[in-house]
Design an enzyme around this catalytic site. Structure first.
Site, PDB file in Angstrom:
ATOM      1  N   GLY A  51       0.812  -1.207   0.000  1.00 50.37           N
ATOM      2  CA  GLY A  51       0.000   0.000   0.000  1.00 50.37           C
ATOM      3  C   GLY A  51       0.843   1.253   0.000  1.00 50.37           C
ATOM      4  N   GLY A  53       3.761   7.691   3.182  1.00 51.35           N
ATOM      5  CA  GLY A  53       4.752   6.642   3.015  1.00 51.35           C
ATOM      6  C   GLY A  53       4.183   5.408   2.373  1.00 51.35           C
ATOM      7  CG  ASP A  55      -7.365   9.888   7.782  1.00 45.93           C
ATOM      8  OD1 ASP A  55      -8.393  10.207   7.143  1.00 45.93           O
ATOM      9  OD2 ASP A  55      -6.286   9.605   7.231  1.00 45.93           O
TER      10      ASP A  55
END
Ligand SMILES: *[C@@H]1O[C@H](CO)[C@@H](O)[C@H](O)[C@H]1NC(C)=O
Ligand SMILES: *[C@@H]1O[C@H](CO)[C@@H](O)[C@H](O)[C@H]1NC(C)=O
Ligand SMILES: *[C@@H]1O[C@H](CO)[C@@H](O)[C@H](O)[C@H]1NC(C)=O
Ligand SMILES: *[C@@H]1O[C@H](CO)[C@@H](O)[C@H](O)[C@H]1NC(C)=O
Ligand SMILES: *[C@@H]1O[C@H](CO)[C@@H](O)[C@H](O)[C@H]1NC(C)=O
Length: 389
Positions: A85, A90, A216
């Site tokens: 991913g 990052g 988030d």
């Protein structure tokens, strides 16, 4: 000289001549060797400088961080085959530790990106004191120097075999399993995962000395283990609320960190504080997405039509029309039986919770403790009606 039997010479004159001679020899010896040593040191220093200068790095192999080396080996040198991913700050790699065979996920921060360092520090700060079955466990933090001499920062997590909820909700052709048929989540599984996320948020908001606002919450940050238990991860934007005010608001430091479009609460666009209610808004959207299968960023949602309004307007009459087609297959198999009605009722309750969590007015949103309690109630109801895995 003994053979002349003369008086021992005690003259100060001769003494003065003898001692300096002895002293002189020693002085010269040490002086010369001292200068030689200094010269030698300067020479070696110059040599070393000359050797390391072209790489513009003052680190050689011996000062490499061991953790970096281990991670390098575990991830096959951060090979693209191990890349699972790419996130905001990052890339995440899958790795296997040599010594014990533990499978890990390594998030390597791209420190060139503005805010990456802050994100790393937020995550470390947030995760220092948390421990919950529905939070992604951080095994270690690696901070050091890579082989190029650049700063290297990575977070090492336990690996979640069933990937992120995002992939399960929106299966892409490439992520279909070997049998060719798309993997889908059952009603109970969806309810279970909703409970997992609610439990994680309840813990973060209400059961820590310094509450944490995740900031988030979205399907790609919910990871599923082998038993399909949800684990909330990615605390890169998380805020620890230091003063425990009634409101549990945390000042949002500097602009930019606003969560993800579609999931971030509307007030985050104007106010510079984050709050529990902000997380609850995101949770509400996540819940609606989990059962409708529709992403809040779907192109049909613009101007006045949002996922929230879309579901609100469809209730109660058009309940099944807005439900995820993958889930509908399961619902339809129960239609005409008592089970079908129970499923329908539960679905209506879930949508009700999703809507109550994602109302525009911050103060009118449901609290997460209440959400978790109601979701448990819904699961019990489904179990009682005979719904299974
Ligand atoms: C290597 O990482 C550890 C923490 O894991 C840190 O304490 C240490 O200073 C690092 N070593 C170097 C050479 O950067
Ligand atoms: C989750 O992953 C495990 C291990 O890969 C697998 O055995 C299991 O079937 C997966 N769960 C589902 C519901 O597919
Ligand atoms: C959106 O809603 C407002 C008031 O509810 C209305 O004035 C406006 O025309 C609507 N816009 C669209 C594109 O429907
Ligand atoms: C959440 O809401 C319930 C019912 O409205 C209330 O009893 C409870 O005190 C609230 N909890 C928190 C932490 O606000
Ligand atoms: C849902 O969660 C309950 C309680 O953790 C568990 O017993 C059950 O097996 C789970 N169901 C599925 C389908 O994962």
């Amino acid at each position: 000289m003994p053979e002349f039997h003369l008086r021992k010479c005690s003259s100060k004159n001769s003494g003065r001549r003898l001692i300096p001679k002895w002293k002189l020899t020693i002085s010269i010896f040490f002086g010369v060797s001292g200068i030689a040593l200094v010269l030698a040191l300067m020479y070696f220093r110059w040599l070393k400088k000359k050797r390391t200068e072209p790489t513009s790095s003052s680190k050689d192999d011996s000062s490499l961080n061991l953790s970096y080396k281990i991670l390098l080996k575990a991830t096959n040198g951060f090979s693209s085959n191990n890349l699972i991913g790419v996130g905001g700050f990052g890339s995440v790699y899958k790795g296997v530790l040599d010594e014990n065979g533990i499978v890990i996920a390594v998030k390597v921060l791209n420190l060139m990106l503005h805010g990456a360092m802050k994100c790393f520090l937020s995550e470390c700060e947030a995760l220092k004191s948390v421990r919950h079955r529905n939070l992604l466990k951080v095994l270690t933090v690696c901070s050091g120097i890579d082989y190029r001499g650049n700063e290297f920062k990575a977070l090492v997590y336990e690996f979640m075999v069933n990937g992120s909820l995002e992939v399960w909700l929106h299966p892409r052709p490439s992520s279909a399993n070997l049998g060719g048929n798309v993997q889908k989540l059952s009603l109970i599984q969806r309810v279970n995962i909703s409970i997992d996320v609610a439990s994680a948020l309840d813990y973060l908001h209400n059961h820590l000395q310094s509450p944490i606002i995740h900031c988030d919450v979205k399907p790609s940050n919910v990871l599923l283990d082998a038993e399909m238990v949800g684990h909330v991860g990615d605390f890169g934007l998380a805020k620890v609320v230091i003063e425990s005010t009634d409101d549990a608001k945390a000042k949002m430091s500097s602009a930019g960190v606003r969560g993800t479009v579609g999931y971030a609460a509307p007030e985050y666009g104007t106010e510079s504080v984050v709050s529990r209610e902000g997380d609850i808004y995101s949770y509400g959207i996540l819940l609606l997405e989990m059962f409708t299968g529709m992403s809040p960023t779907n192109e049909m949602f613009k101007e006045n039509l949002s996922l929230h309004n879309f579901v609100k307007e469809a209730l109660p009459g058009h309940l099944l029309e807005i439900t995820d087609p993958l889930l509908l297959q399961e619902m339809e198999s129960h239609m005409g039986t008592g089970r079908g009605d129970a499923g329908r009722e539960c679905l209506e309750m879930v949508y009700g919770i999703g809507i109550a969590c994602s109302v525009e007015a911050r103060r009118e949103r449901m609290n997460i403790t209440e959400v978790a309690a109601q979701m448990h109630f819904i699961r019990d109801k489904l179990h009682a009606a005979g719904f299974q895995g």
